[in-house]
Write an enzyme that holds these catalytic residues in place. Sequence first.
Site, PDB file in Angstrom:
ATOM      1  CB  SER D 244      -0.874   0.062   1.267  1.00 45.57           C
ATOM      2  OG  SER D 244      -1.923  -0.845   1.231  1.00 45.57           O
ATOM      3  CB  SER D 282      -1.363  -1.594  -3.623  1.00 42.57           C
ATOM      4  OG  SER D 282      -0.557  -0.611  -3.034  1.00 42.57           O
ATOM      5  CG  ASP D 284      -1.823   2.270  -4.128  1.00 42.43           C
ATOM      6  OD1 ASP D 284      -1.311   1.725  -3.135  1.00 42.43           O
ATOM      7  OD2 ASP D 284      -1.584   1.913  -5.289  1.00 42.43           O
TER       8      ASP D 284
END
Lengths: 366, 366, 366, 366
Positions: D244, D282, D284
Site C-alpha cells: 500500500s 495495494s 493507495d
Amino acid sequence: MTQHYLFDAPRVGLLPSGPRNLISDVPGVRVGHTTLSQGDVQTGVTIIKPHAQDPFLFQVPAAVSVINGFGKSVGLVQVQELGVLETPIALTNTFSVGEVATAQIREAIAAHPAIGRDWPTVNPLVFECNDGYLNDIQAFAVSANDYAQACQSATEHFEQGSVGAGRGMSCFALKGGIGSASRVATVSAGQQYVVGALVLANFGRLANLTVKGRLVGQYLLANGLSVDRKAVADSAAGIPEKGSIIILLATNAPLDTRQLHRVSKRAAAGLARMGSVYGHGSGDIALAFTTAYQIPAIAENAMPATSMLHESRIDPLFETAAEATEQAIVNALWAATSVRGRMGNHRWAINDVLPQWREYFEKEGQ
Amino acid sequence: MTQHYLFDAPRVGLLPSGPRNLISDVPGVRVGHTTLSQGDVQTGVTIIKPHAQDPFLFQVPAAVSVINGFGKSVGLVQVQELGVLETPIALTNTFSVGEVATAQIREAIAAHPAIGRDWPTVNPLVFECNDGYLNDIQAFAVSANDYAQACQSATEHFEQGSVGAGRGMSCFALKGGIGSASRVATVSAGQQYVVGALVLANFGRLANLTVKGRLVGQYLLANGLSVDRKAVADSAAGIPEKGSIIILLATNAPLDTRQLHRVSKRAAAGLARMGSVYGHGSGDIALAFTTAYQIPAIAENAMPATSMLHESRIDPLFETAAEATEQAIVNALWAATSVRGRMGNHRWAINDVLPQWREYFEKEGQ
Amino acid sequence: MTQHYLFDAPRVGLLPSGPRNLISDVPGVRVGHTTLSQGDVQTGVTIIKPHAQDPFLFQVPAAVSVINGFGKSVGLVQVQELGVLETPIALTNTFSVGEVATAQIREAIAAHPAIGRDWPTVNPLVFECNDGYLNDIQAFAVSANDYAQACQSATEHFEQGSVGAGRGMSCFALKGGIGSASRVATVSAGQQYVVGALVLANFGRLANLTVKGRLVGQYLLANGLSVDRKAVADSAAGIPEKGSIIILLATNAPLDTRQLHRVSKRAAAGLARMGSVYGHGSGDIALAFTTAYQIPAIAENAMPATSMLHESRIDPLFETAAEATEQAIVNALWAATSVRGRMGNHRWAINDVLPQWREYFEKEGQ
Amino acid sequence: MTQHYLFDAPRVGLLPSGPRNLISDVPGVRVGHTTLSQGDVQTGVTIIKPHAQDPFLFQVPAAVSVINGFGKSVGLVQVQELGVLETPIALTNTFSVGEVATAQIREAIAAHPAIGRDWPTVNPLVFECNDGYLNDIQAFAVSANDYAQACQSATEHFEQGSVGAGRGMSCFALKGGIGSASRVATVSAGQQYVVGALVLANFGRLANLTVKGRLVGQYLLANGLSVDRKAVADSAAGIPEKGSIIILLATNAPLDTRQLHRVSKRAAAGLARMGSVYGHGSGDIALAFTTAYQIPAIAENAMPATSMLHESRIDPLFETAAEATEQAIVNALWAATSVRGRMGNHRWAINDVLPQWREYFEKEGQ
C-alpha cells in the site's frame, strides 16, 4: 421466540412481507445482539451474518451507498473497491468502532493465522451511530467480548427496539434503535426474491416524523403529549439533529455489485418517506448484500457462474428495498421501549406517547 | 403575467414560499420556453438563466447529483470537475440533446469567437426526458432556433405545465411537464435565503403517485376515474416506467460546490415523497447552483472572496431543497393541461381526472 | 493492409504484445475512420465496434474512469449507471459531438423503430478532443454521413496517426492523433487474455514529453530542433495545455463492470509515464469494455452465466492496461504525419523533428 | 537536526524544492514519529499536524482520492462529505488502526468534553499499510501512548526512512517507510506556493521499480545484487504485491475542497512514475489539505472569506503534487535503513544493494 419479541406497529406500503417480516427472511441471514444497560451505560453491539460459513473464506457480494457522510463507519473504502464482505457486519456506538474493528480482526486471525502474513489483511466492517444522549459514550463501554457474544447469539429470531447497538439510540427525539422488516419482490411471472432490511435508527427531528404519510411529529408537538420537553424545545429552536441511520439490506436475488449499489441507493427513498432529508449531522449509510452466490477467498477455488437478474427487471427490488427500509424504521420506533440513561436523560418510546396510534391513523384516513 | 399562468395546486410541507413560489424567487433567475404543439409533434425547449450577464464570462457555481443515471443529459462530466455553469441550462426531449447542445456552442462562439481557439471550448449543458409517448420523438422536431427563442423569452414570470420541454412529458401516467416552486430557509436568526426548484417531470407509475402522504394513484386506480386505460393496464401489469425527472435547484445562499452537491442530493428526498423509488428506467438528475457569487472566466479578473455558509447551518437549505422539489412536482402535475399527441396517444391532466381534489384531501384528513 | 499502415515506433515496457499490436487483437474489435482534410478543415471521426453484431441488442459490459473531467464527451452517465455499451464508440472533435450523437441515435432507430417508443431510448456514446489549433472547429465540418462512413469502414487493420478523429489533434505540441497497441496478460499458468488500447491523443506540453523514461521534450527544447516556434514559446511561458486524451481499453478477459472500472483506472498510470499530470484543461477519460460476454437488451433472452476472473489475478490486466495505453500514445506520436491546417498552423510529426530517435534512445541507454 | 537525518537520494524532476525539501516547507506543518523496534516488533506511528492550534476548533480543508481502495484507513467517509480535518493525521500498521483511532477520540474529548454530547462526535483519521512481513502485526504492539508520543514529538525537522509508521514497511521488496519532499509552484508572475508530500511507502514489486525513468528493479534482478532471495523469487513467480502507499499532500495555496480533490488525484501520476500500476492488493490513498485558511468548528465564529486560486492557474499545483509525491517515494527508499524483523525476515535498504547508484544513473544517461 419468546413473548417479548412481539410488538405491533403500523404497516406501511402495499407490498407483501416475508414470513417473519425480518431481514432473516433472506435464507441464512442471522442477527445477534449484546445489550449493555446499567445506569449511564446504555449501549451495545449488533451483528449480522450473511450465512453460517466462514465469512473470510466465503465472501458475500456487497455495495455501499453513502447517503450523507457525517459518519465514522469503517470498512467502506474496501467494500466499495472490491465489492465483498469479509466479516460479520457490526453495529455499535461511534466511539466503540475501534474496539469492535480490532475484535473483528482478532476473530479473523484466530480462524486464519495467515491473515496479514501470507494472506492479505482482513477488512473490518463496523457501522455506528452516536448514542451519547442516553449513553455515556465517553465510557467506551463496549468490549471485544461484547462483540464475540453478539456473534455467538446470532439467530433468525432476534429482538428489535432498545436492544444491541440500538439500546441508547434516539430517533425523532423518541426512543429509536434496531428495526427490521422484509418485502417480497416479484421480478417476473413466478420469480420472486426477498429483500430484508435491518436499521440502526438514531436520526430525525421530532417535527419531521412522518408515518404512512401522516405528520405524526407535528401532531405530537401540537397535542402536548408527554414527549421530552427538551425534544420539544430543541425542535422549536431548530437545533439540528446529531443522529444517524445505518440501513442494511439483504437479498437472495442474483445481483452483481453494480446492481447491489443501485439497490442500496433506494434505501434513501424509504428513509425520505419517514420525513428525513438526510440531515447535515446525520451519518446515513446503506449497504446491500446478496446471498445468491459467494466469492471464494482462495483463487484456486472455482468462481461462481451466476446469471444475474436482467436489469429491466430490477424495479421490484428497488421498490421492496425502499419499503422494507421504511417498515424497518417504523418497527424500530414501535419495538422500542422507553429508556432512561446518562445523567437521567430519558427517551420515550412512541408507544408510550402515542398509545392510541391505531385510532390516530384511522382518524387520519388513508 | 396573463391569466392562464394561474393554477391551483395542493400545498405540500410547512415551510414558507417565496413571493412567486417560483425558481425566479432567487433574484436574477429567469426561465424561457419554446413549445411545439402540432399533431404528432408535442415537445419543446425550456431554458434557465442564472443571471442576466454573459454566462461564459461570469460563471455560476454548480453541482450535480445523479440519482439514477438512466439518462442522456450532456455536460455533467465537466460540471462535476469544475463546478461551474458556462451556458444557460437547457431542457428538451432525449433525441434533441445533440441539436440543442450544438446550438449552445454556436451561441457561445457567436459571442466569443476565441472559444475553441485561443480560449478553451464551452461546455454545453442539456438535460432531457423521453416524451416519446405523446411526441413523435423520432421526428427530431426541435431546432437551434427553438433554443434561441426560449433564451430570448426568458422571464421571471413563466408558465408551468404542458409547456416548453414539458409539452409532451408524462408523469405517473398523467400529464406531466414543467413545475416550479420556492421555499425560504432561515439559517440563523434574521438570516434567510431562498431555494427555488424547477422540474421537468416525466416519471412515475400511477400506482405509486403520492401527494401530501396520500396514495392518490391507488385512489385513482380503485375509483375508475377517466385515467388512460393504457396507464391502468400498464400499471396493473407492472410495466416499468421509462420516464425521468430533471430537478434544477437555485439558491442565493453562499455555498461552495461541495455544499451545493450536498444540497442537490436532497432533491431525492422530495422526489421520494411523491412515491418515486428512482425507477430503473428513469434518468433522475438534480443540479444545484448559487447566484451568491460568480467565477470569472478570465484569470486576470478578481476571484470572489465569499464567506460560505457555516456547515452546521445548512440543514434549512436541505429541508427547503426537498420541499421545493416536492412542490415543484406537484405544480407540474396540477399546472398541466391534458394533451393528445402522437398516434392519438393522450394524457389526462390530474385536474381533469381528479377535479374534486380539494374534497379528496379534506376527506383524507390533514 | 497497405504499405502506409506501417511505421516504426519506440517499444515501451516489457510485456508481450498481441499479433497486430492493435486493439483489434481482442477478437471481434474493429476500428473505422473518416478523415476530413481540406484547407482549414482537418478533422474526422473514428469509431470502435466491440463485435459484429447489433450493438443495441447485444450489449457489451463497460466502465468509465474520468481521470480529469474537463471534457464534453456524451453518454458517460448511463454507462456509469448501467455498465453497458449500446452503440459503436465514436471519437470526434469537441464541437461535433452533438452531430455524431444524433447520428448514432438515427442509426439505432433505423435498425429498431421501437427505440424511444415501446423500447427505451438509446444511449449515444461520443468522446471528443479539441482540435481547434489545426482544424477550423467552428466550421462544424463533421456530418452524420461521416459517422456512417466510419462505421462502414471498420476493420481489424486500421490506420493510426493523423487519421479519423486524430486528423487535427496535437500532442505535446507535436502532431498527435490515433494510436493503438496491445499487450498479453498471463493471469495464471496457461491462462492468457489480451488487453488492447486505442487512444485519441491531443494532450501535453512539450516540456513534459517523456518516452521510455527519457525527457524527450526537454531534449527537443534544448536542441533547437525544428519544433513549432509557438510550441516552444508557449511551453516556456507556461501556457497551460488545452488538450485531452481519450483512452479506450478492450479485453477478452471475463470481468464484471466493477472490475472493468478498476482496469480503466490503470490507463492513468500509462498516461503518467508519458509525462502527463492530467492537466487542468485536459479532458482525460478512459473506458474499458470486455468482449467475454454480452448482455441481451431483451429481457426474455437468457442472461450470461460467466465465471469472472478471480480478483487476486487481476494485476496482469492492470499492468497490460497501463502499458498498452503508454504504447498506444507512443504509436499515436510516431504514426502521425505532419499536418498544416487552419490559418497555416502546423504541427510537426515527431518523426520529422527527431528522425534520429533510435540513436537518441541508444545514447540514452537502456 | 542531528546528523542521522541526512541522506542522499536521487533528485527527480525539474521543479524547485522548498528549503527543507520536506512537507514542513508548508508553514506550520509538523511531523512526529514513535518507532517500535524490538525483535519481531518493527512498527510505529507517524502523525502530521497541519498547524499548532487545536485541530478540532480550527479545522483544515482537505480532500481525498482513493487511487485503489484495498485499504482499511478510517475517517475518509466524513472527510469526503465535509472536507475538513478534525484531528492530526495518523499513520500506522493495518491492525493498529482501531487502537490509534480510539486514541484520537480520547485526545479530542480530553480537550473538549462536550464532544459526543452537546457537540458532534470527532472524526478520527488513521491511514495504514500492512507491515506484516517485517513486523509481527498480530502482536497489536502500537498503543494509545505511542500515538500520544508521536503527537508530542511533532517537529518541522523530522526523520525519514525506517522510522515511525515506516519502521516495518517494504517497498519494491526493498526497505520502504516514510519519505517526504516539497516543490515550489509558480502559479503566476511573482505568486508562489509550496506543495509538500509525505508518504508511507509500502508498495510495489521489485520488477517494476523505476527511478528517473530507469528500470532499477530490472537492473537489480538481472545483476544478482544482494536483494532478498524471496523478493526475487516472488517477483519471478508473479506473486502480487500486498502493500500500500499513503500519500499526504500539504499546500499553502488557497484552494477549496473541490480543488484539493483535483490536486490529490495528481499524486497518482507521481506514483505511476515509480513503476506502480496501483496494484490490486495495494491500498493507495492520497489526501491533500491546505493551510491557507481554516474552518471554525463553532458556527458563531466568522467563516473565512478567501479568494481561491483561479482554476486556470492550478496546473503548477498539479505538477508539483506529482513531482513531490515521486520525490517523497524516492526519499523513503533512500532514507531507509535495512531492517531485520519478524522470524528473521529482512529487507535491504536500496543504499545497501545499490550503493553505487550515482554511477548507475550517470551511466544510464540523463
